[in-house]
Design a protein around this motif. Sequence first.
Motif, PDB file in Angstrom:
ATOM      1  N   SER A   1      -6.821   5.140   2.904  1.00 36.14           N
ATOM      2  CA  SER A   1      -7.235   5.896   4.087  1.00 36.14           C
ATOM      3  C   SER A   1      -7.521   7.346   3.719  1.00 36.14           C
ATOM      4  N   SER A   2      -6.693   7.906   2.842  1.00 39.68           N
ATOM      5  CA  SER A   2      -6.884   9.279   2.378  1.00 39.68           C
ATOM      6  C   SER A   2      -8.194   9.414   1.600  1.00 39.68           C
ATOM      7  N   LEU A   3      -8.471   8.427   0.729  1.00 47.98           N
ATOM      8  CA  LEU A   3      -9.728   8.440  -0.032  1.00 47.98           C
ATOM      9  C   LEU A   3     -10.927   8.332   0.901  1.00 47.98           C
ATOM     10  N   ASN A   4     -10.823   7.468   1.917  1.00 45.58           N
ATOM     11  CA  ASN A   4     -11.924   7.293   2.868  1.00 45.58           C
ATOM     12  C   ASN A   4     -12.204   8.575   3.654  1.00 45.58           C
ATOM     13  N   ALA A   5     -11.140   9.360   3.890  1.00 47.04           N
ATOM     14  CA  ALA A   5     -11.288  10.612   4.625  1.00 47.04           C
ATOM     15  C   ALA A   5     -11.747  11.751   3.720  1.00 47.04           C
ATOM     16  N   ASN A   6     -11.789  11.473   2.399  1.00 52.29           N
ATOM     17  CA  ASN A   6     -12.229  12.464   1.410  1.00 52.29           C
ATOM     18  C   ASN A   6     -11.356  13.718   1.442  1.00 52.29           C
ATOM     19  N   ILE A   7     -10.039  13.512   1.465  1.00 51.92           N
ATOM     20  CA  ILE A   7      -9.116  14.649   1.415  1.00 51.92           C
ATOM     21  C   ILE A   7      -8.249  14.533   0.171  1.00 51.92           C
ATOM     22  N   THR A   8      -7.727  15.667  -0.259  1.00 54.37           N
ATOM     23  CA  THR A   8      -6.845  15.687  -1.416  1.00 54.37           C
ATOM     24  C   THR A   8      -5.413  15.443  -0.975  1.00 54.37           C
TER      25      THR A   8
ATOM     26  N   VAL B   1      -9.750   9.398  12.056  1.00 60.03           N
ATOM     27  CA  VAL B   1     -10.648   9.912  11.021  1.00 60.03           C
ATOM     28  C   VAL B   1     -10.968   8.827  10.000  1.00 60.03           C
ATOM     29  N   SER B   2      -9.962   8.091   9.589  1.00 56.25           N
ATOM     30  CA  SER B   2     -10.170   7.009   8.623  1.00 56.25           C
ATOM     31  C   SER B   2      -9.081   5.961   8.796  1.00 56.25           C
ATOM     32  N   VAL B   3      -9.405   4.749   8.375  1.00 57.26           N
ATOM     33  CA  VAL B   3      -8.473   3.626   8.527  1.00 57.26           C
ATOM     34  C   VAL B   3      -8.264   2.971   7.168  1.00 57.26           C
ATOM     35  N   GLY B   4      -7.019   2.780   6.795  1.00 55.67           N
ATOM     36  CA  GLY B   4      -6.713   2.066   5.572  1.00 55.67           C
ATOM     37  C   GLY B   4      -6.712   0.572   5.819  1.00 55.67           C
ATOM     38  N   PRO B   5      -6.813  -0.231   4.781  1.00 53.18           N
ATOM     39  CA  PRO B   5      -6.857  -1.693   4.949  1.00 53.18           C
ATOM     40  C   PRO B   5      -5.502  -2.254   5.360  1.00 53.18           C
ATOM     41  N   GLU B   6      -5.538  -3.410   6.028  1.00 56.16           N
ATOM     42  CA  GLU B   6      -4.302  -4.122   6.328  1.00 56.16           C
ATOM     43  C   GLU B   6      -3.734  -4.714   5.043  1.00 56.16           C
ATOM     44  N   LYS B   7      -2.434  -4.556   4.860  1.00 53.38           N
ATOM     45  CA  LYS B   7      -1.763  -5.098   3.684  1.00 53.38           C
ATOM     46  C   LYS B   7      -0.641  -6.025   4.135  1.00 53.38           C
ATOM     47  N   ASP B   8      -0.508  -7.140   3.450  1.00 50.58           N
ATOM     48  CA  ASP B   8       0.582  -8.059   3.747  1.00 50.58           C
ATOM     49  C   ASP B   8       1.903  -7.468   3.288  1.00 50.58           C
ATOM     50  N   TRP B   9       2.986  -7.855   3.971  1.00 48.78           N
ATOM     51  CA  TRP B   9       4.313  -7.455   3.499  1.00 48.78           C
ATOM     52  C   TRP B   9       5.325  -8.520   3.887  1.00 48.78           C
ATOM     53  N   ASN B  10       6.380  -8.578   3.110  1.00 47.66           N
ATOM     54  CA  ASN B  10       7.476  -9.504   3.372  1.00 47.66           C
ATOM     55  C   ASN B  10       8.376  -8.889   4.433  1.00 47.66           C
ATOM     56  N   SER B  11       8.549  -9.568   5.555  1.00 47.45           N
ATOM     57  CA  SER B  11       9.217  -8.984   6.726  1.00 47.45           C
ATOM     58  C   SER B  11      10.689  -8.639   6.523  1.00 47.45           C
ATOM     59  N   VAL B  12      11.259  -8.985   5.369  1.00 44.48           N
ATOM     60  CA  VAL B  12      12.669  -8.647   5.129  1.00 44.48           C
ATOM     61  C   VAL B  12      12.829  -7.753   3.901  1.00 44.48           C
ATOM     62  N   ASP B  13      11.716  -7.299   3.330  1.00 43.12           N
ATOM     63  CA  ASP B  13      11.760  -6.540   2.082  1.00 43.12           C
ATOM     64  C   ASP B  13      11.257  -5.121   2.316  1.00 43.12           C
TER      65      ASP B  13
END
Length: 207
Positions: free
Chosen positions: A58-65, A31-43
């Motif tokens: 992703s929730s905002l893009n899908a227009n849901i509460t 239905v919707s896709v959120g953006p890719e976010k970087d993360w620290n692989s040990v945190d």
Amino acid sequence: MGGNSFWLIYIQENRVSASLVSDSSGKFQVVSVGPEKDWNSVDAENLISSVDESLSISSLNANITEDQEPSNAAFVIPPFWVGSDGKIFPQKLKFIKEICKNLSLSPTGFLAEDEALVEDSNQTDGFPSSFILVHLSPQEFYLSLVYLGHIKERIRKSFSDGFHGQILESALLEIKTESTLPPQIIIFGQTDPNLINSLKNYPWIGK
């Protein structure tokens, strides 16, 4: 959203994203896709924060509460998070448990990244495919040998001076198989057209 909706949380070694998936007429659709976010692989806290950000967008893009958001979550994870027994390594499983605990999600299952792509390929082509799958990160890559719809071998390698055909060729030569390697190589992850063109122009023939 309906009761058959869920979050699909796609974790890579240094990136993560969340998508909303819904069952429409017996077929699951994104239905919707959120953006890719970087993360620290040990945190773990950094991972949770990145998942939360992607999930919220992703929730905002899908227009849901918030009340309409599903509570179930499925996970796509790096293949090297999974042992030969098919279970997630304890230190990696802790990451998933922390995500679910902090974001009030209920885990429904997981699939290794390369297995998810192979399954999608099999469904798209209508028959079990054979190819070499290469996931590229800034300083490492993994290679999966796919033969008739099943992963036969995985190799993981690091590099420090850029990725090029010779590095990939060296990894291919490590594959232990009596069969001829599939002629198709699929590259995904953090790549660009210039790299793809250089790999296409690499002198594979005769090797």
